[in-house]
Design a protein around this motif. Structure first.
Motif, PDB file in Angstrom:
ATOM      1  N   LEU A   1      -4.633   3.853   5.201  1.00 20.40           N
ATOM      2  CA  LEU A   1      -3.193   3.822   5.017  1.00 20.40           C
ATOM      3  C   LEU A   1      -2.920   4.179   3.566  1.00 20.40           C
ATOM      4  O   LEU A   1      -3.504   3.583   2.659  1.00 20.40           O
ATOM      5  CB  LEU A   1      -2.639   2.426   5.327  1.00 20.40           C
ATOM      6  CG  LEU A   1      -1.162   2.205   5.052  1.00 20.40           C
ATOM      7  CD1 LEU A   1      -0.321   3.058   5.992  1.00 20.40           C
ATOM      8  CD2 LEU A   1      -0.814   0.743   5.208  1.00 20.40           C
ATOM      9  N   LYS A   2      -2.055   5.163   3.317  1.00 22.32           N
ATOM     10  CA  LYS A   2      -1.803   5.655   1.965  1.00 22.32           C
ATOM     11  C   LYS A   2      -0.310   5.618   1.675  1.00 22.32           C
ATOM     12  O   LYS A   2       0.506   5.986   2.520  1.00 22.32           O
ATOM     13  CB  LYS A   2      -2.325   7.094   1.863  1.00 22.32           C
ATOM     14  CG  LYS A   2      -2.131   7.755   0.538  1.00 22.32           C
ATOM     15  CD  LYS A   2      -2.777   9.136   0.586  1.00 22.32           C
ATOM     16  CE  LYS A   2      -2.339  10.015  -0.527  1.00 22.32           C
ATOM     17  NZ  LYS A   2      -2.890  11.366  -0.427  1.00 22.32           N
ATOM     18  N   THR A   3       0.051   5.188   0.462  1.00 20.69           N
ATOM     19  CA  THR A   3       1.460   5.177   0.062  1.00 20.69           C
ATOM     20  C   THR A   3       1.924   6.589  -0.269  1.00 20.69           C
ATOM     21  O   THR A   3       1.116   7.501  -0.437  1.00 20.69           O
ATOM     22  CB  THR A   3       1.675   4.315  -1.199  1.00 20.69           C
ATOM     23  OG1 THR A   3       1.005   4.921  -2.306  1.00 20.69           O
ATOM     24  CG2 THR A   3       1.197   2.899  -1.013  1.00 20.69           C
ATOM     25  N   GLN A   4       3.217   6.747  -0.384  1.00 22.61           N
ATOM     26  CA  GLN A   4       3.775   7.971  -0.938  1.00 22.61           C
ATOM     27  C   GLN A   4       3.429   7.997  -2.424  1.00 22.61           C
ATOM     28  O   GLN A   4       3.125   6.971  -3.022  1.00 22.61           O
ATOM     29  CB  GLN A   4       5.292   7.995  -0.767  1.00 22.61           C
ATOM     30  CG  GLN A   4       5.748   8.029   0.678  1.00 22.61           C
ATOM     31  CD  GLN A   4       5.397   9.350   1.342  1.00 22.61           C
ATOM     32  OE1 GLN A   4       5.508  10.408   0.745  1.00 22.61           O
ATOM     33  NE2 GLN A   4       4.967   9.278   2.581  1.00 22.61           N
ATOM     34  N   ALA A   5       3.505   9.162  -3.032  1.00 19.73           N
ATOM     35  CA  ALA A   5       3.272   9.257  -4.470  1.00 19.73           C
ATOM     36  C   ALA A   5       4.331   8.435  -5.207  1.00 19.73           C
ATOM     37  O   ALA A   5       5.495   8.430  -4.830  1.00 19.73           O
ATOM     38  CB  ALA A   5       3.333  10.713  -4.916  1.00 19.73           C
ATOM     39  N   PHE A   6       3.913   7.699  -6.229  1.00 20.09           N
ATOM     40  CA  PHE A   6       4.847   6.940  -7.047  1.00 20.09           C
ATOM     41  C   PHE A   6       4.390   7.015  -8.506  1.00 20.09           C
ATOM     42  O   PHE A   6       3.326   7.551  -8.795  1.00 20.09           O
ATOM     43  CB  PHE A   6       4.985   5.487  -6.560  1.00 20.09           C
ATOM     44  CG  PHE A   6       3.750   4.659  -6.768  1.00 20.09           C
ATOM     45  CD1 PHE A   6       3.692   3.726  -7.790  1.00 20.09           C
ATOM     46  CD2 PHE A   6       2.651   4.798  -5.940  1.00 20.09           C
ATOM     47  CE1 PHE A   6       2.553   2.961  -7.981  1.00 20.09           C
ATOM     48  CE2 PHE A   6       1.522   4.039  -6.117  1.00 20.09           C
ATOM     49  CZ  PHE A   6       1.475   3.111  -7.152  1.00 20.09           C
ATOM     50  N   GLU A   7       5.206   6.517  -9.406  1.00 21.84           N
ATOM     51  CA  GLU A   7       4.913   6.569 -10.834  1.00 21.84           C
ATOM     52  C   GLU A   7       4.557   5.169 -11.326  1.00 21.84           C
ATOM     53  O   GLU A   7       5.433   4.382 -11.690  1.00 21.84           O
ATOM     54  CB  GLU A   7       6.111   7.119 -11.601  1.00 21.84           C
ATOM     55  CG  GLU A   7       6.435   8.538 -11.226  1.00 21.84           C
ATOM     56  CD  GLU A   7       7.668   9.065 -11.937  1.00 21.84           C
ATOM     57  OE1 GLU A   7       8.368   8.290 -12.617  1.00 21.84           O
ATOM     58  OE2 GLU A   7       7.924  10.269 -11.801  1.00 21.84           O
ATOM     59  N   PRO A   8       3.271   4.821 -11.361  1.00 22.15           N
ATOM     60  CA  PRO A   8       2.872   3.468 -11.726  1.00 22.15           C
ATOM     61  C   PRO A   8       3.297   3.059 -13.130  1.00 22.15           C
ATOM     62  O   PRO A   8       3.536   1.889 -13.394  1.00 22.15           O
ATOM     63  CB  PRO A   8       1.348   3.476 -11.592  1.00 22.15           C
ATOM     64  CG  PRO A   8       0.954   4.893 -11.468  1.00 22.15           C
ATOM     65  CD  PRO A   8       2.128   5.669 -11.032  1.00 22.15           C
TER      66      PRO A   8
END
Length: 118
Positions: free
Chosen positions: A89-96
């Motif tokens: 399961l993978k998240t959408q791209a985000f800006e950590p």
């Protein structure tokens, strides 16, 4: 005497600046904190991946466990993944780096929370 006064004034300014600083994560020195919760009754592996494709295992989680870790990459884009066997399961791209802390339950996208893991 003037030199001593200047050094004291500089030290006072530095202390005030440090006290007023509210950002916990400081690029590139300290990544933001992440708290990942395993909501399942299965053992899962949590991976962090940056926008360059580098990937690190951050935890092997037992059922219903919680794990805290510091974001391991400098790159501005990231993904979190949970793997169980061949299923991932993978998240959408985000800006950590856009927040001081994050939470992820493995079901929805990561949510910013500046008080996480403190």
């Amino acid at each position: 005497m003037k030199r001593h006064v200047s050094l004291v004034a500089l030290a006072v300014v530095f202390v005030i600046f440090a006290a007023c600083s509210t950002k916990y994560a400081r690029w590139p020195f300290r990544g933001p904190m992440f708290r990942v919760t395993n909501p399942t009754q299965n053992t899962l592996v949590v991976l962090a991946r940056d926008g360059q494709g580098r990937e690190l295992v951050t935890a092997k989680m037992t059922p219903s466990a919680t794990h805290c870790f510091r974001w391991p990459f400098i790159h501005e884009i990231g993904y979190l993944m949970i793997a169980q066997g061949l299923d991932t399961l993978k998240t959408q791209a985000f800006e950590p780096w856009s927040a001081d802390g994050w939470e992820w339950s493995g079901q929805l996208e990561p949510v910013a929370n500046k008080d996480v893991c403190r």
